[in-house]
Design an enzyme around this catalytic site. Structure first.
Site, PDB file in Angstrom:
ATOM      1  N   LYS A 123       3.307  -0.115  -4.130  1.00 26.04           N
ATOM      2  CA  LYS A 123       2.162   0.231  -4.924  1.00 26.04           C
ATOM      3  C   LYS A 123       1.703   1.655  -4.650  1.00 26.04           C
ATOM      4  O   LYS A 123       1.133   2.305  -5.516  1.00 26.04           O
ATOM      5  CB  LYS A 123       0.983  -0.712  -4.608  1.00 26.04           C
ATOM      6  CG  LYS A 123       1.287  -2.165  -4.726  1.00 26.04           C
ATOM      7  CD  LYS A 123      -0.022  -2.987  -4.477  1.00 26.04           C
ATOM      8  CE  LYS A 123       0.253  -4.463  -4.413  1.00 26.04           C
ATOM      9  NZ  LYS A 123       0.618  -4.934  -3.061  1.00 26.04           N
ATOM     10  N   GLY A 124       1.902   2.124  -3.433  1.00 25.35           N
ATOM     11  CA  GLY A 124       1.334   3.402  -2.992  1.00 25.35           C
ATOM     12  C   GLY A 124       1.551   4.589  -3.916  1.00 25.35           C
ATOM     13  O   GLY A 124       0.700   5.451  -4.033  1.00 25.35           O
ATOM     14  N   GLU A 173       7.387   8.906  -4.341  1.00 26.01           N
ATOM     15  CA  GLU A 173       6.759   8.146  -3.247  1.00 26.01           C
ATOM     16  C   GLU A 173       5.412   8.741  -2.869  1.00 26.01           C
ATOM     17  O   GLU A 173       5.156   9.926  -3.106  1.00 26.01           O
ATOM     18  CB  GLU A 173       7.673   8.218  -2.013  1.00 26.01           C
ATOM     19  CG  GLU A 173       8.319   6.909  -1.629  1.00 26.01           C
ATOM     20  CD  GLU A 173       7.367   5.892  -1.020  1.00 26.01           C
ATOM     21  OE1 GLU A 173       6.209   5.768  -1.459  1.00 26.01           O
ATOM     22  OE2 GLU A 173       7.796   5.188  -0.091  1.00 26.01           O
ATOM     23  N   ASP A 174       4.571   7.946  -2.250  1.00 21.63           N
ATOM     24  CA  ASP A 174       3.291   8.467  -1.765  1.00 21.63           C
ATOM     25  C   ASP A 174       3.452   9.279  -0.484  1.00 21.63           C
ATOM     26  O   ASP A 174       2.910  10.364  -0.348  1.00 21.63           O
ATOM     27  CB  ASP A 174       2.276   7.326  -1.562  1.00 21.63           C
ATOM     28  CG  ASP A 174       2.777   6.187  -0.665  1.00 21.63           C
ATOM     29  OD1 ASP A 174       3.945   6.225  -0.210  1.00 21.63           O
ATOM     30  OD2 ASP A 174       2.009   5.247  -0.422  1.00 21.63           O
ATOM     31  N   ASP A 226       7.199   8.595   6.120  1.00 14.18           N
ATOM     32  CA  ASP A 226       6.756   8.391   7.488  1.00 14.18           C
ATOM     33  C   ASP A 226       8.014   8.297   8.364  1.00 14.18           C
ATOM     34  O   ASP A 226       8.586   9.317   8.721  1.00 14.18           O
ATOM     35  CB  ASP A 226       5.913   7.106   7.494  1.00 14.18           C
ATOM     36  CG  ASP A 226       5.210   6.829   8.806  1.00 14.18           C
ATOM     37  OD1 ASP A 226       4.677   7.764   9.394  1.00 14.18           O
ATOM     38  OD2 ASP A 226       5.193   5.660   9.232  1.00 14.18           O
ATOM     39  N   LYS A 275       5.034  13.119   6.740  1.00  7.59           N
ATOM     40  CA  LYS A 275       4.698  13.156   8.173  1.00  7.59           C
ATOM     41  C   LYS A 275       5.998  13.321   8.956  1.00  7.59           C
ATOM     42  O   LYS A 275       6.508  12.345   9.514  1.00  7.59           O
ATOM     43  CB  LYS A 275       4.014  11.849   8.588  1.00  7.59           C
ATOM     44  CG  LYS A 275       2.613  11.670   8.027  1.00  7.59           C
ATOM     45  CD  LYS A 275       1.836  10.591   8.777  1.00  7.59           C
ATOM     46  CE  LYS A 275       2.203   9.205   8.315  1.00  7.59           C
ATOM     47  NZ  LYS A 275       1.196   8.177   8.731  1.00  7.59           N
ATOM     48  N   VAL A 288      -3.339   7.774   7.263  1.00 10.55           N
ATOM     49  CA  VAL A 288      -4.185   8.292   6.185  1.00 10.55           C
ATOM     50  C   VAL A 288      -4.361   7.281   5.057  1.00 10.55           C
ATOM     51  O   VAL A 288      -3.508   6.413   4.845  1.00 10.55           O
ATOM     52  CB  VAL A 288      -3.613   9.604   5.623  1.00 10.55           C
ATOM     53  CG1 VAL A 288      -3.756  10.736   6.630  1.00 10.55           C
ATOM     54  CG2 VAL A 288      -2.147   9.451   5.213  1.00 10.55           C
ATOM     55  N   ASP A 310      -2.943   2.962   1.265  1.00  8.51           N
ATOM     56  CA  ASP A 310      -3.861   1.875   1.625  1.00  8.51           C
ATOM     57  C   ASP A 310      -3.946   1.640   3.123  1.00  8.51           C
ATOM     58  O   ASP A 310      -3.085   2.051   3.899  1.00  8.51           O
ATOM     59  CB  ASP A 310      -3.379   0.572   0.984  1.00  8.51           C
ATOM     60  CG  ASP A 310      -2.150   0.026   1.687  1.00  8.51           C
ATOM     61  OD1 ASP A 310      -1.137   0.753   1.762  1.00  8.51           O
ATOM     62  OD2 ASP A 310      -2.200  -1.118   2.197  1.00  8.51           O
ATOM     63  N   ARG A 362      -7.047   2.540  -1.662  1.00  7.85           N
ATOM     64  CA  ARG A 362      -6.140   3.345  -2.487  1.00  7.85           C
ATOM     65  C   ARG A 362      -6.904   4.179  -3.511  1.00  7.85           C
ATOM     66  O   ARG A 362      -6.422   5.182  -4.008  1.00  7.85           O
ATOM     67  CB  ARG A 362      -5.178   2.429  -3.263  1.00  7.85           C
ATOM     68  CG  ARG A 362      -4.236   1.622  -2.411  1.00  7.85           C
ATOM     69  CD  ARG A 362      -3.185   0.950  -3.301  1.00  7.85           C
ATOM     70  NE  ARG A 362      -2.531  -0.166  -2.651  1.00  7.85           N
ATOM     71  CZ  ARG A 362      -1.472  -0.043  -1.853  1.00  7.85           C
ATOM     72  NH1 ARG A 362      -0.967   1.135  -1.603  1.00  7.85           N
ATOM     73  NH2 ARG A 362      -0.925  -1.105  -1.302  1.00  7.85           N
TER      74      ARG A 362
HETATM   75  P1  IMP Z   1       8.437   4.890   5.898  1.00 10.96           P
HETATM   76  O1  IMP Z   1       8.037   4.667   7.339  1.00 10.96           O
HETATM   77  O2  IMP Z   1       8.866   6.330   5.666  1.00 10.96           O
HETATM   78  O3  IMP Z   1       9.488   3.907   5.498  1.00 10.96           O
HETATM   79  O4  IMP Z   1       7.152   4.650   5.013  1.00 10.96           O
HETATM   80  C1  IMP Z   1       6.897   3.397   4.479  1.00 10.96           C
HETATM   81  C2  IMP Z   1       5.631   3.266   3.745  1.00 10.96           C
HETATM   82  O5  IMP Z   1       4.599   3.146   4.694  1.00 10.96           O
HETATM   83  C3  IMP Z   1       5.166   4.381   2.824  1.00 10.96           C
HETATM   84  O6  IMP Z   1       5.731   4.333   1.565  1.00 10.96           O
HETATM   85  C4  IMP Z   1       3.684   4.071   2.754  1.00 10.96           C
HETATM   86  O7  IMP Z   1       3.435   3.102   1.755  1.00 10.96           O
HETATM   87  C5  IMP Z   1       3.399   3.506   4.115  1.00 10.96           C
HETATM   88  N1  IMP Z   1       2.742   4.502   4.977  1.00 10.96           N
HETATM   89  C6  IMP Z   1       3.282   5.338   5.857  1.00 10.96           C
HETATM   90  N2  IMP Z   1       2.361   6.099   6.469  1.00 10.96           N
HETATM   91  C7  IMP Z   1       1.175   5.737   5.912  1.00 10.96           C
HETATM   92  C8  IMP Z   1      -0.177   6.164   6.106  1.00 10.96           C
HETATM   93  O8  IMP Z   1      -0.515   7.069   6.896  1.00 10.96           O
HETATM   94  N3  IMP Z   1      -1.124   5.522   5.340  1.00 10.96           N
HETATM   95  C9  IMP Z   1      -0.823   4.534   4.455  1.00 10.96           C
HETATM   96  N4  IMP Z   1       0.433   4.114   4.239  1.00 10.96           N
HETATM   97  C10 IMP Z   1       1.408   4.714   4.968  1.00 10.96           C
HETATM   98 MG    MG Z   2       1.767   0.930   2.015  1.00 15.50          MG
END
Ligand code: IMP
Ligand code: MG
Length: 184
Positions: free
Chosen positions: A48-49, A104-105, A108, A136, A158, A164, A170
């Site tokens: 959803k992000g 993507e939002d 991480d 990040k 964040v 979220d 959101r």
């Molecule tokens: P990944 O760790 O790169 O796989 O990120 C997975 C998902 O975690 C992202 O698409 C976001 O939806 C969520 N996410 C990562 N960091 C944050 C944050 O700081 N706030 C909210 N959602 C986050």
């Molecule tokens: Mg999320």
């Protein structure tokens, strides 16, 4: 968690203002418009992000584009990703005659997008790139860089602008740090 408090009670400092976000989205829209002139492009938003960023970004792209959405969940509901990605909703169009940008939002650990890149590559698109609103890089567990990155932020949890905490927050124009007392 109590989800009925005043919004301000969940929030720390503003990390990225609404004005700065708007500037970033315009800039990415301009770059994508330039890079994909004359090409068949589909943007795939990650729910959803990614929905807030996607909605803003597509309106800054000045060429005809298709769009679709997928939904993924990375098990675990609070401030840490588990690393296991589950596909909840797929797209329903073939990609072999299209250029693809995944929207993507935030990146991480990089695990979600690594999974999605592999999945979409297997469908043989003409090209495959990633566009993320926030990044990040300090938290990466796998090597992954987006071709289009909005704003690089420090290692903080964040919320807002689509992002979220446990399903809420959101719906904020700016990007905020989550107040530590919410999860500690
Ligand atoms: P990944 O760790 O790169 O796989 O990120 C997975 C998902 O975690 C992202 O698409 C976001 O939806 C969520 N996410 C990562 N960091 C944050 C944050 O700081 N706030 C909210 N959602 C986050
Ligand atoms: Mg999320």
């Amino acid at each position: 968690m109590d989800k009925t408090r005043e919004i301000s009670e969940y929030l720390g400092d503003v990390l990225v203002s609404k004005e700065r976000i708007q500037e970033m989205v315009k800039d990415l829209g301009r770059r994508i418009t330039e890079d994909y002139k004359g090409k068949k492009l589909i943007l795939i938003g990650v729910l959803k992000g990614g929905f807030v960023f996607m909605a803003d970004l597509v309106r800054e792209i000045k060429i005809p584009i298709e769009m679709d959405f997928i939904a993924v969940s990375s098990y675990g509901s609070s401030t840490k990703t588990s690393g296991v990605v589950r596909l909840i909703k797929d797209i329903d169009v073939p990609l072999n005659d299209k250029h693809v940008i995944i929207v993507e939002d935030i990146i991480d650990s990089g695990l979600t997008l690594t999974y999605l890149k592999e999945m979409f590559s297997a469908r043989n698109p003409l090209s495959l790139k990633i566009c993320t609103a926030f990044d990040k890089p300090d938290r990466r567990k796998v090597e992954l860089t987006a071709e289009y990155t909005g704003i690089t932020i420090p290692d903080k949890y964040v919320v807002g602008y689509g992002l979220d905490y446990d399903g809420i927050l959101r719906n904020l124009h700016d990007l905020y740090e989550l107040d530590e007392k919410v999860y500690k």
